[in-house]
Motif scaffolding. Structure first.
Motif, mmCIF file in Angstrom:
data_model
loop_
_atom_site.group_PDB
_atom_site.id
_atom_site.type_symbol
_atom_site.label_atom_id
_atom_site.label_comp_id
_atom_site.label_asym_id
_atom_site.label_seq_id
_atom_site.Cartn_x
_atom_site.Cartn_y
_atom_site.Cartn_z
ATOM 1 N N LEU A 6 0.723 -0.947 0.075
ATOM 2 C CA LEU A 6 -0.235 0.018 0.025
ATOM 3 C C LEU A 6 0.382 1.534 -0.030
ATOM 4 C CD1 LEU A 6 -3.103 -1.074 2.519
ATOM 5 C CD2 LEU A 6 -3.939 -1.125 0.399
ATOM 6 N N LEU A 7 1.892 0.985 0.304
ATOM 7 C CA LEU A 7 2.530 2.332 1.259
ATOM 8 C C LEU A 7 3.125 2.417 -0.852
ATOM 9 C CD1 LEU A 7 4.398 4.294 2.161
ATOM 10 C CD2 LEU A 7 5.750 2.318 3.419
ATOM 11 N N TYR A 8 3.775 1.604 -1.182
ATOM 12 C CA TYR A 8 3.963 1.516 -2.656
ATOM 13 C C TYR A 8 3.073 1.995 -3.603
ATOM 14 C CZ TYR A 8 7.402 0.705 -6.596
ATOM 15 O OH TYR A 8 7.378 -0.064 -7.862
ATOM 16 N N ILE A 9 2.226 1.802 -3.420
ATOM 17 C CA ILE A 9 1.051 2.632 -4.627
ATOM 18 C C ILE A 9 0.840 3.552 -3.785
ATOM 19 C CG2 ILE A 9 -1.222 2.677 -4.688
ATOM 20 C CD1 ILE A 9 -1.516 -0.387 -4.787
ATOM 21 N N PHE A 10 0.861 4.742 -2.265
ATOM 22 C CA PHE A 10 0.972 6.006 -2.198
ATOM 23 C C PHE A 10 2.119 6.860 -2.631
ATOM 24 C CE2 PHE A 10 -1.969 4.493 0.809
ATOM 25 C CZ PHE A 10 -3.238 5.349 1.027
ATOM 26 N N ILE A 11 3.491 5.439 -2.927
ATOM 27 C CA ILE A 11 4.448 6.729 -3.641
ATOM 28 C C ILE A 11 4.376 7.001 -5.334
ATOM 29 C CG2 ILE A 11 7.122 6.185 -3.714
ATOM 30 C CD1 ILE A 11 7.058 4.708 -1.451
ATOM 31 N N ILE A 12 3.945 5.985 -5.916
ATOM 32 C CA ILE A 12 3.906 5.913 -7.276
ATOM 33 C C ILE A 12 2.586 7.650 -7.607
ATOM 34 C CG2 ILE A 12 2.362 4.632 -9.155
ATOM 35 C CD1 ILE A 12 5.574 3.452 -8.725
ATOM 36 N N VAL A 13 1.518 7.287 -7.048
ATOM 37 C CA VAL A 13 0.554 8.254 -7.073
ATOM 38 C C VAL A 13 0.737 9.704 -6.944
ATOM 39 C CG1 VAL A 13 -2.209 8.873 -6.640
ATOM 40 C CG2 VAL A 13 -1.314 6.399 -6.344
ATOM 41 N N PHE A 14 1.749 9.731 -5.902
ATOM 42 C CA PHE A 14 2.255 11.190 -5.340
ATOM 43 C C PHE A 14 3.026 11.317 -6.240
ATOM 44 C CE2 PHE A 14 0.399 10.332 -0.703
ATOM 45 C CZ PHE A 14 -0.445 11.454 -0.566
ATOM 46 N N TYR A 15 4.209 10.719 -6.250
ATOM 47 C CA TYR A 15 4.986 10.475 -7.483
ATOM 48 C C TYR A 15 4.254 11.329 -8.610
ATOM 49 C CZ TYR A 15 10.465 11.001 -8.561
ATOM 50 O OH TYR A 15 11.420 11.038 -8.716
ATOM 51 N N CYS A 16 3.318 10.517 -9.322
ATOM 52 C CA CYS A 16 2.664 10.854 -10.514
ATOM 53 C C CYS A 16 2.486 12.345 -10.393
ATOM 54 C CB CYS A 16 2.020 9.846 -10.997
ATOM 55 S SG CYS A 16 1.089 10.296 -12.212
ATOM 56 N N MET A 17 1.766 12.648 -9.494
ATOM 57 C CA MET A 17 1.615 13.912 -9.703
ATOM 58 C C MET A 17 2.054 15.356 -9.268
ATOM 59 S SD MET A 17 -1.983 12.906 -6.225
ATOM 60 C CE MET A 17 -2.392 14.154 -6.074
ATOM 61 N N SER A 18 3.395 14.659 -8.272
ATOM 62 C CA SER A 18 4.130 15.922 -7.866
ATOM 63 C C SER A 18 4.675 16.104 -9.808
ATOM 64 C CB SER A 18 5.603 15.627 -7.926
ATOM 65 O OG SER A 18 6.660 16.231 -7.534
ATOM 66 N N VAL A 19 4.631 14.648 -10.610
ATOM 67 C CA VAL A 19 5.772 15.299 -11.604
ATOM 68 C C VAL A 19 4.621 16.117 -13.144
ATOM 69 C CG1 VAL A 19 6.679 13.808 -14.134
ATOM 70 C CG2 VAL A 19 7.021 13.001 -11.719
ATOM 71 N N SER A 20 3.636 15.812 -12.735
ATOM 72 C CA SER A 20 2.718 16.157 -13.400
ATOM 73 C C SER A 20 2.229 18.038 -13.393
ATOM 74 C CB SER A 20 1.420 15.377 -13.481
ATOM 75 O OG SER A 20 1.038 13.673 -13.519
ATOM 76 N N GLY A 21 2.470 17.776 -12.016
ATOM 77 C CA GLY A 21 2.559 19.271 -11.155
ATOM 78 C C GLY A 21 3.862 20.321 -11.995
ATOM 79 N N TYR A 22 5.251 19.571 -12.436
ATOM 80 C CA TYR A 22 5.822 20.956 -12.420
ATOM 81 C C TYR A 22 5.846 20.610 -14.166
ATOM 82 C CZ TYR A 22 8.784 20.590 -8.501
ATOM 83 O OH TYR A 22 9.260 20.853 -7.258
ATOM 84 N N PHE A 23 5.700 19.129 -14.763
ATOM 85 C CA PHE A 23 4.997 19.710 -16.135
ATOM 86 C C PHE A 23 4.019 20.652 -16.129
ATOM 87 C CE2 PHE A 23 2.945 18.202 -19.982
ATOM 88 C CZ PHE A 23 3.838 18.697 -20.964
ATOM 89 N N ILE A 24 2.635 20.375 -15.630
ATOM 90 C CA ILE A 24 1.810 21.944 -16.018
ATOM 91 C C ILE A 24 2.525 23.580 -15.541
ATOM 92 C CG2 ILE A 24 -0.484 22.949 -14.655
ATOM 93 C CD1 ILE A 24 -1.090 19.406 -14.438
ATOM 94 N N ASP A 25 3.676 23.287 -14.588
ATOM 95 C CA ASP A 25 3.757 24.311 -14.070
ATOM 96 C C ASP A 25 4.466 25.400 -15.433
ATOM 97 O OD1 ASP A 25 5.522 26.582 -13.302
ATOM 98 O OD2 ASP A 25 7.242 25.618 -12.650
ATOM 99 N N PHE A 26 5.557 24.307 -16.104
ATOM 100 C CA PHE A 26 6.282 24.803 -17.105
ATOM 101 C C PHE A 26 5.514 25.171 -18.240
ATOM 102 C CE2 PHE A 26 8.911 23.743 -20.967
ATOM 103 C CZ PHE A 26 9.254 24.957 -20.617
ATOM 104 N N ILE A 27 4.626 24.523 -18.285
ATOM 105 C CA ILE A 27 3.573 25.242 -19.356
ATOM 106 C C ILE A 27 2.909 26.163 -19.290
ATOM 107 C CG2 ILE A 27 1.352 23.910 -21.276
ATOM 108 C CD1 ILE A 27 4.242 22.430 -21.522
ATOM 109 N N GLN A 28 2.149 26.456 -18.597
ATOM 110 C CA GLN A 28 1.522 27.050 -17.584
ATOM 111 C C GLN A 28 2.019 28.593 -16.965
ATOM 112 O OE1 GLN A 28 -1.774 26.008 -15.866
ATOM 113 N NE2 GLN A 28 -2.610 25.178 -18.241
ATOM 114 N N ASN A 29 3.575 28.048 -16.186
ATOM 115 C CA ASN A 29 3.876 29.196 -15.689
ATOM 116 C C ASN A 29 2.678 29.760 -14.003
ATOM 117 O OD1 ASN A 29 6.521 30.547 -14.427
ATOM 118 N ND2 ASN A 29 5.693 32.497 -15.431
ATOM 119 N N ASN A 30 2.391 28.246 -13.698
ATOM 120 C CA ASN A 30 1.832 28.140 -12.721
ATOM 121 C C ASN A 30 2.572 28.113 -11.137
ATOM 122 O OD1 ASN A 30 -0.376 27.823 -10.744
ATOM 123 N ND2 ASN A 30 -1.667 27.522 -12.315
ATOM 124 N N GLN A 31 2.672 29.225 -10.289
ATOM 125 C CA GLN A 31 4.012 28.910 -9.203
ATOM 126 C C GLN A 31 3.259 28.240 -7.869
ATOM 127 O OE1 GLN A 31 7.102 29.714 -8.516
ATOM 128 N NE2 GLN A 31 6.678 30.139 -11.365
#
Length: 273
Positions: A6-31
């Motif tokens: 379960l901990l591993y699943i949480f890590i994957i989910v949070f990691y995916c959300m973080s990487v997606s967030g950095y990508f969105i920030d780069f595209i939209q410059n959203n601090q």
């Protein structure tokens, strides 16, 4: 065991959300998204550390012995470097590139054997010499990955400037000279880790094995990798070479690193990863 899954699943989910967030920030410059991505990455680091500690308690050893554990530890190192970069250099897109690699490594580890190793191999691995050998090489891989990430940003920036495609997003990547310098510095810090790690591996091999397998594919590719980064550092520091060609050499060295890490172990006589 269920708790670790379960901990591993949480890590994957949070990691995916973080990487997606950095990508969105780069595209939209959203601090705002950038700050959320950073805190999600911080949570990933904490959860990964907890996972490593729990697995260490479960098996009563340092959790870097299996293919799965090696990949997981490698990913944790990249997350650690990313958090430091985010605070020291404020290069958000670099953090995105590094963690794109880290998330890929973590995802691939899903398909790697996650079980414990044999008792015979565990007894050998208890040797502190071998443990230090593995840890130092993993840190070297982490630093070389960081160097590659700077090199890829240089590659991207170089082509955009050559095509005269300037935008506000490019200013967040950094200028070419700074990217080249950071790439060199990362490789410079990684080189002694790999050099010492390989030396310790050779010493361990001569101690534990009847004959050291110099013709082993993992050994050969490791020393090839060391030679390529050594040549890159020599060209930068001694020959004062700069520019696009040297960056391509750095990228090529990292491709050899990936071959060394993922492929050569399958044909190695005694390496499990």
């Amino acid at each position: 065991m269920l708790g670790l899954h379960l901990l591993y699943i949480f890590i994957i989910v949070f990691y995916c959300m973080s990487v997606s967030g950095y990508f969105i920030d780069f595209i939209q410059n959203n601090q705002k998204v950038n700050r959320i991505a950073f805190w999600l990455l911080s949570i990933v680091w904490i959860l990964q550390l907890i996972f490593l500690l729990l697995r260490a308690l479960e098996y009563s050893r340092l959790p870097i012995m299996t293919i799965f554990e090696g990949m997981f530890f490698y990913s944790w190192i990249l997350v650690t470097f990313s958090l430091i970069i985010n605070k020291v250099y404020k290069m958000d897109f670099l953090v995105f590139v590094v963690n794109l690699v880290g998330f890929s490594i973590l995802t691939i580890s899903l398909f790697a054997p996650a079980g414990d190793v044999s008792a015979e191999f565990a007894d050998l691995f208890i040797l502190e010499l071998l443990i230090i050998h593995v840890v130092m090489l993993l840190f070297a891989y982490g630093l070389f990955t960081l160097s590659f990430s700077f090199a890829m940003l240089y590659y991207f920036q170089h082509h955009m400037l050559k095509k005269k495609r300037w935008s506000d997003k490019m200013s967040r990547i950094g200028n070419l000279s700074l990217l080249e310098k950071r790439s060199f510095q990362s490789a410079l810090f990684g080189f002694p880790f790999m050099l010492v790690g390989l030396i310790l591996g050779v010493i361990w091999g001569w101690t534990e094995l009847a004959t050291f397998p110099w013709n082993d594919i993992k050994v050969l590719s490791s020393f090839l990798l060391l030679a390529m980064y050594g040549f890159y550092l020599f060209q930068y520091k001694v020959k004062q070479k700069r520019g696009y060609g040297l960056t391509l050499l750095n990228i090529a060295a990292f491709l050899v690193l990936l071959i060394n890490y993922f492929l050569s172990s399958s044909f190695s006589q005694f390496h499990i990863w």
